[in-house]
Motif scaffolding. Structure first.
Motif, PDB file in Angstrom:
ATOM      1  N   LYS A   1       0.703 -14.324  68.209  1.00  0.00           N
ATOM      2  CA  LYS A   1       0.261 -15.564  68.862  1.00  0.00           C
ATOM      3  C   LYS A   1      -1.221 -15.476  69.238  1.00  0.00           C
ATOM      4  N   THR A   2      -2.026 -15.175  68.212  1.00  0.00           N
ATOM      5  CA  THR A   2      -3.463 -14.969  68.399  1.00  0.00           C
ATOM      6  C   THR A   2      -4.245 -15.802  67.399  1.00  0.00           C
ATOM      7  N   ILE A   3      -5.364 -16.365  67.870  1.00  0.00           N
ATOM      8  CA  ILE A   3      -6.330 -17.040  67.013  1.00  0.00           C
ATOM      9  C   ILE A   3      -7.652 -16.292  67.140  1.00  0.00           C
ATOM     10  N   VAL A   4      -8.225 -15.907  66.019  1.00  0.00           N
ATOM     11  CA  VAL A   4      -9.532 -15.244  66.014  1.00  0.00           C
ATOM     12  C   VAL A   4     -10.530 -16.172  65.353  1.00  0.00           C
ATOM     13  N   THR A   5     -11.626 -16.456  66.043  1.00  0.00           N
ATOM     14  CA  THR A   5     -12.674 -17.305  65.480  1.00  0.00           C
ATOM     15  C   THR A   5     -13.932 -16.475  65.275  1.00  0.00           C
ATOM     16  N   GLU A   6     -14.618 -16.732  64.189  1.00  0.00           N
ATOM     17  CA  GLU A   6     -15.879 -16.040  63.935  1.00  0.00           C
ATOM     18  C   GLU A   6     -16.685 -16.788  62.886  1.00  0.00           C
ATOM     19  N   LYS A   7     -17.938 -16.414  62.785  1.00  0.00           N
ATOM     20  CA  LYS A   7     -18.818 -16.974  61.774  1.00  0.00           C
ATOM     21  C   LYS A   7     -18.824 -16.039  60.574  1.00  0.00           C
TER      22      LYS A   7
ATOM     23  N   ASN B   1     -12.869 -15.026  70.421  1.00  0.00           N
ATOM     24  CA  ASN B   1     -14.064 -15.541  69.758  1.00  0.00           C
ATOM     25  C   ASN B   1     -15.013 -14.384  69.484  1.00  0.00           C
ATOM     26  N   LEU B   2     -15.128 -14.002  68.230  1.00  0.00           N
ATOM     27  CA  LEU B   2     -15.998 -12.877  67.857  1.00  0.00           C
ATOM     28  C   LEU B   2     -17.437 -13.372  67.728  1.00  0.00           C
ATOM     29  N   VAL B   3     -18.059 -13.551  68.883  1.00  0.00           N
ATOM     30  CA  VAL B   3     -19.409 -14.113  68.944  1.00  0.00           C
ATOM     31  C   VAL B   3     -20.422 -13.100  68.433  1.00  0.00           C
ATOM     32  N   SER B   4     -21.371 -13.574  67.649  1.00  0.00           N
ATOM     33  CA  SER B   4     -22.461 -12.730  67.157  1.00  0.00           C
ATOM     34  C   SER B   4     -23.789 -13.380  67.515  1.00  0.00           C
ATOM     35  N   SER B   5     -24.783 -12.558  67.809  1.00  0.00           N
ATOM     36  CA  SER B   5     -26.131 -13.079  68.071  1.00  0.00           C
ATOM     37  C   SER B   5     -27.124 -12.253  67.265  1.00  0.00           C
TER      38      SER B   5
ATOM     39  N   ASN C   1     -14.289 -23.933  57.625  1.00  0.00           N
ATOM     40  CA  ASN C   1     -15.144 -25.088  57.426  1.00  0.00           C
ATOM     41  C   ASN C   1     -16.576 -24.587  57.336  1.00  0.00           C
ATOM     42  N   ASN C   2     -17.109 -24.586  56.119  1.00  0.00           N
ATOM     43  CA  ASN C   2     -18.398 -23.960  55.834  1.00  0.00           C
ATOM     44  C   ASN C   2     -18.350 -22.514  56.306  1.00  0.00           C
ATOM     45  N   ASP C   3     -19.167 -22.086  57.264  1.00  0.00           N
ATOM     46  CA  ASP C   3     -19.169 -20.683  57.675  1.00  0.00           C
ATOM     47  C   ASP C   3     -18.342 -20.418  58.925  1.00  0.00           C
ATOM     48  N   GLU C   4     -17.696 -21.442  59.473  1.00  0.00           N
ATOM     49  CA  GLU C   4     -16.882 -21.259  60.674  1.00  0.00           C
ATOM     50  C   GLU C   4     -15.439 -20.982  60.272  1.00  0.00           C
ATOM     51  N   MET C   5     -14.891 -19.874  60.780  1.00  0.00           N
ATOM     52  CA  MET C   5     -13.558 -19.434  60.369  1.00  0.00           C
ATOM     53  C   MET C   5     -12.629 -19.313  61.573  1.00  0.00           C
TER      54      MET C   5
ATOM     55  N   ARG D   1     -22.599  -7.931  68.311  1.00  0.00           N
ATOM     56  CA  ARG D   1     -21.328  -8.600  68.055  1.00  0.00           C
ATOM     57  C   ARG D   1     -20.296  -8.251  69.118  1.00  0.00           C
ATOM     58  N   ASN D   2     -19.524  -9.256  69.507  1.00  0.00           N
ATOM     59  CA  ASN D   2     -18.329  -9.028  70.306  1.00  0.00           C
ATOM     60  C   ASN D   2     -17.164  -8.830  69.343  1.00  0.00           C
ATOM     61  N   LEU D   3     -16.517  -7.688  69.412  1.00  0.00           N
ATOM     62  CA  LEU D   3     -15.380  -7.416  68.552  1.00  0.00           C
ATOM     63  C   LEU D   3     -14.116  -7.282  69.385  1.00  0.00           C
TER      64      LEU D   3
END
Length: 329
Positions: free
Chosen positions: A102-108, A217-221, A90-94, A247-249
């Protein structure tokens, strides 16, 4: 995940022919207009289709559904071969669903490109790094296509050849070229552009099953330019720093540094990770990934510096070898 031919070897029979056989120094205005159309198309049209990715002996089929509405872009893509994988955007959210683990990875989405949306918006000046030319016309997946070629101005990047739907500007086929050799290729085998799409089709088919799955959640700042404490001292011509971040990888015990470069089409990422008891020193050297991606790793000041890019091996090594520490002001 983008490309064209370097200039073909000219067969010259005399000095007068040599003068007239030189390639143009600038891209044609018509070709640059096509780039604008290609860049804008994924933000303007709904489409649903199946495409094939090929590189060497590897072939992979994917299905994509893309919807544009008042809230922006919405997309679902599924890999149809091998281990199942689904990406909902959804736009830049993936959100990437991997049912086998059984894994979900979220990132921008930062510099990631997914066929057929290979060009950024707004479009940067690709004419600095490529000579863009209009070729002939062909048919792909029952659509009339205009061929556009991006010939690199040096050996620091690959060439590209694109087949563009003449009506909408949507890419139907894209090849990355190393001279006359196809490095990788995407091509739609079935595609419908401009039809109404039920938004229910964009929901993950794993959504109802994923309540207990592990979520990463691959959070980036993002941080200010130069604040990471690292610099790239010898970027190839045309490559400019796009972003600098922490980045958190997945699988990493702490955030790592990330500097991203781009020439407006090809992207290169530099990751800097301190060596600790949990992070052993890497095996240094050049590694070839699938298709156009090359990876280069080295150790600098007790840090692992890994350079990953859709560029020739010499370019990823040049960038990786020029990464150095600097004082943060």
């Amino acid at each position: 995940m983008t490309r064209v031919a370097l200039a073909a070897l000219l067969v010259l029979s005399g000095i007068s022919q040599l003068v007239f056989a030189q390639p143009p120094s600038r891209s044609s205005p018509e070709a640059l207009e096509w780039l604008q159309k290609i860049s804008a198309a994924p933000r303007q049209y709904n489409y649903i289709g199946t495409f094939v990715y090929s590189s060497g002996n590897h072939i992979e089929t994917s299905r994509i559904i893309h919807l544009v509405d008042a809230d922006g872009e919405h997309e679902k893509s599924e890999v149809l071969d091998g281990a199942p994988q689904e990406i909902v955007r959804n736009n830049d959210e993936m959100r990437c669903y991997m049912p086998e683990s059984k894994t979900i990875v979220t990132e921008k989405r930062w510099l990631q490109k997914v066929f057929p949306a290979l060009l950024p918006q707004p479009l940067s000046n690709l004419d600095d790094s490529y000579i863009v030319k209009v070729g002939g016309q062909e048919r792909v997946s029952d659509h009339a296509c205009q061929i556009i070629e991006l010939e690199p101005r040096d050996d620091k990047r690959y060439g590209h050849k694109w087949w563009v739907d003449t009506r909408t500007g949507v890419l139907l086929k894209a090849a990355v070229m190393d001279k006359d050799r196809v490095v990788e290729q995407f091509v739609f085998t079935q595609l419908k552009i401009g039809s109404e799409i039920n938004k229910e089709l964009l929901k993950s088919k794993y959504g109802g099953k994923a309540a207990g799955w592990r979520t990463i959640n691959l959070v980036s700042s993002t941080i200010g330019s130069g604040k990471l404490g690292w610099q790239i001292k010898d970027s190839p011509p045309g490559f400019k720093k796009v972003i600098e971040m922490k980045r958190n990888l997945s699988g990493k015990p702490m955030p790592i540094g990330h500097i991203a470069l781009s020439d407006g089409l090809a992207a290169v990422s530099v990751f800097i990770e301190p060596i600790t008891s949990q992070v052993p020193p890497p095996v240094e050297g050049l590694y070839r990934s699938r298709g156009a991606i090359n990876i280069y790793s080295r150790t600098v000041a007790d840090n692992i510096v890994t350079t990953v890019g859709e560029v020739p091996p010499a370019t990823v090594m040049q960038i990786g070898d020029s990464v150095a520490t600097h004082k943060v002001r």
